[in-house]
Design a protein around this motif. Structure first.
Motif, short mmCIF file in Angstrom:
data_model
loop_
_atom_site.label_atom_id
_atom_site.label_comp_id
_atom_site.label_asym_id
_atom_site.label_seq_id
_atom_site.Cartn_x
_atom_site.Cartn_y
_atom_site.Cartn_z
N TRP A 1 -1.90 1.35 -6.91
CA TRP A 1 -2.69 0.12 -7.00
C TRP A 1 -4.04 0.29 -6.31
O TRP A 1 -4.20 1.12 -5.42
CB TRP A 1 -1.98 -1.04 -6.28
CG TRP A 1 -0.71 -1.52 -6.90
CD1 TRP A 1 -0.05 -0.98 -7.96
CD2 TRP A 1 0.07 -2.64 -6.47
NE1 TRP A 1 1.07 -1.68 -8.23
CE2 TRP A 1 1.19 -2.72 -7.33
CE3 TRP A 1 -0.07 -3.59 -5.45
CZ2 TRP A 1 2.15 -3.69 -7.21
CZ3 TRP A 1 0.89 -4.57 -5.33
CH2 TRP A 1 1.99 -4.64 -6.20
N THR A 2 -5.01 -0.55 -6.72
CA THR A 2 -6.30 -0.56 -6.01
C THR A 2 -6.14 -1.37 -4.73
O THR A 2 -5.19 -2.15 -4.59
CB THR A 2 -7.39 -1.21 -6.86
OG1 THR A 2 -7.03 -2.59 -7.06
CG2 THR A 2 -7.53 -0.53 -8.21
N ASP A 3 -7.11 -1.19 -3.79
CA ASP A 3 -7.09 -1.96 -2.55
C ASP A 3 -7.15 -3.45 -2.82
O ASP A 3 -6.47 -4.25 -2.17
CB ASP A 3 -8.27 -1.55 -1.66
CG ASP A 3 -7.79 -0.64 -0.52
OD1 ASP A 3 -6.58 -0.30 -0.52
OD2 ASP A 3 -8.61 -0.28 0.34
N GLN B 1 -6.01 -4.97 -5.32
CA GLN B 1 -4.70 -5.40 -5.80
C GLN B 1 -3.72 -5.58 -4.63
O GLN B 1 -3.00 -6.57 -4.55
CB GLN B 1 -4.15 -4.36 -6.77
CG GLN B 1 -3.25 -4.93 -7.83
CD GLN B 1 -2.83 -3.88 -8.85
OE1 GLN B 1 -3.33 -2.74 -8.85
NE2 GLN B 1 -1.91 -4.24 -9.73
N HIS B 2 -3.73 -4.58 -3.69
CA HIS B 2 -2.86 -4.70 -2.52
C HIS B 2 -3.10 -6.02 -1.80
O HIS B 2 -2.17 -6.74 -1.46
CB HIS B 2 -3.14 -3.55 -1.52
CG HIS B 2 -2.68 -2.21 -2.01
ND1 HIS B 2 -3.44 -1.07 -1.89
CD2 HIS B 2 -1.55 -1.84 -2.64
CE1 HIS B 2 -2.79 -0.05 -2.41
NE2 HIS B 2 -1.63 -0.49 -2.88
N LYS C 1 0.84 -1.20 0.00
CA LYS C 1 0.00 0.00 0.00
C LYS C 1 0.88 1.25 0.00
O LYS C 1 0.63 2.22 -0.72
CB LYS C 1 -0.89 -0.01 1.25
CG LYS C 1 -2.33 0.41 0.98
CD LYS C 1 -3.16 0.24 2.25
CE LYS C 1 -4.28 -0.74 2.01
NZ LYS C 1 -5.11 -0.97 3.19
#
Ligand SMILES: [Zn+2]
Length: 381
Positions: free
Chosen positions: A45-47, A49-50, A39
């Motif tokens: 990145w999107t959440d 993706q994290h 993060k």
């Protein structure tokens, strides 16, 4: 940690793989740590993706730990030493082998196979990072795994028991001195030193900003400290009993009671003499063994109506020892059969068996205590 504790998740190379209940905590903690790190480092990145890359990285980390343990296992199996199980738990992985390797070179090769396996994975994941740039999911995952596997390999090579490096160290000392017990003590002492150093470093980190990481480091040090002390204690027990046999500790006084007396009368006999175990005879014939433990298993109000021969351990169920039996083996037999005493018998092969004494757990423990108090004298050979 007991054998087979935890959830069995499969079998590799004939070895059952277990997840210990403590593994859930470490998996959650590491997943959270990785996701938070991604993060910070990849705000674009999107959440989703994290977290998805975080979970995948975490799973591959535990696959890496498993691969490390399989490294040890393959070499052990090569030496025909059975691998009983592999368990993933709070502090990583543990391959349980059936027995200690009989030769120093075998212990050396089994121990070094783990760090080599982790080193191999570090190289493989590093290769992946060259193919995929760090900004991509695969690159971030591979970088993290390359680093952690490298750390695993190096950390495990620290020369203190119970780490792999401690086993390697022990194998070297063992090979040079031909003395397994001495080698274990040396590797154990070095393990304690390393454990203290890790604990101190962890405490230092706590006061210099990294509270979580520091506590975790200190916790790992504490775990190593315990394991190192345990391995040294096992050697100490073996050493104090080495060279002693049943004849050395047996009590030559073998008290006898007739089988027809009541338990009431037996308890009076015990109170009068202070002796806790008796052989039972009927008309000069030896028929069994009676002790306080068996007496106490009968409710008190029945003592007046029961005879000793009604509740005694009958002759055919008694475990025997001979005066020559090594004390260490005798103690193992006492513990595994969960009995407190064994009569010592001579002349079994000559056809005229004769009871010459009794060995009790207490008498063995007393010898161990005395010998360990005189330890520095006894070991200054
Ligand atoms: Zn290892």
């Amino acid at each position: 940690m007991n054998r087979g504790s935890g959830l069995r998740i499969g079998k590799i190379l004939g070895i059952p793989i277990y997840l210990h209940s403590t593994w859930v905590f470490i998996f959650a903690a590491i997943t959270y740590m990785i996701a938070s790190q991604f993060k910070q480092e990849h705000p674009a990145w999107t959440d989703l993706q994290h977290w998805s890359v975080g979970v995948l990285t975490s799973l591959l980390f535990f696959a890496s730990v498993l691969f490390h343990e399989l490294g040890h296992s393959v070499v052990a199996q090569h030496y025909k030493i059975r691998v009983v199980s592999i368990t993933l738990f709070l502090f990583g992985g543990l391959a349980r082998i059936e027995r200690e390797p009989p030769k120093a070179i075998q212990e050396f090769n089994i121990a070094i196979a783990g760090p080599l396996a982790s080193g191999f994975l570090a190289g493989a994941f590093f290769g992946l990072t060259l193919l995929f740039p760090y900004s991509q999911s695969v690159g971030a995952l591979a970088t993290w795994l390359a680093r952690i596997n490298f750390t695993l390999a190096v950390f495990n090579l620290l020369p203190g028991f119970p780490l792999d490096g401690g086993r390697i160290f022990r194998a070297v000392v063992w090979g040079v001195t031909k003395n397994f017990d001495k080698a274990t003590r040396v590797a154990g002492a070095s393990g304690k030193l390393i454990a203290y150093a890790i604990i101190v470093f962890g405490a230092w980190s706590v006061f210099h900003g990294s509270v979580q990481g520091g506590l975790w480091t200190a916790f790992i040090g504490w775990f190593i400290l315990n394991a190192a002390q345990e391995s040294v204690a096992q050697v100490a027990v073996r050493e104090t009993l080495t060279g002693l046999s049943a004849a050395d500790v047996m009590s030559k006084e073998v008290p006898i009671v007739p089988g027809h007396i009541t338990l009431e009368e037996y308890s009076a006999e015990v109170l009068r003499t202070g002796l806790r175990v008796h052989l039972v005879v009927n008309d000069d014939r030896f028929v069994g063994m009676m002790n306080v433990h068996t007496l106490n298993s009968i409710p008190r109000e029945e003592w007046a109506h029961n005879s000793v021969q009604g509740v005694m351990i009958p002759r055919e169920k008694i475990l025997w020892t001979s005066p020559e039996e090594p004390l260490l083996r005798l103690l193992e037999r006492l513990l595994s059969a969960d009995v407190n005493q064994m009569p010592v018998v001579t002349g079994v092969s000559g056809g005229a068996p004769q009871i010459v004494g009794i060995v009790t757990r207490d008498s063995i423990l007393r010898v161990m205590q005395t010998r360990s108090e005189l330890g520095p004298l006894a070991t200054s050979r």
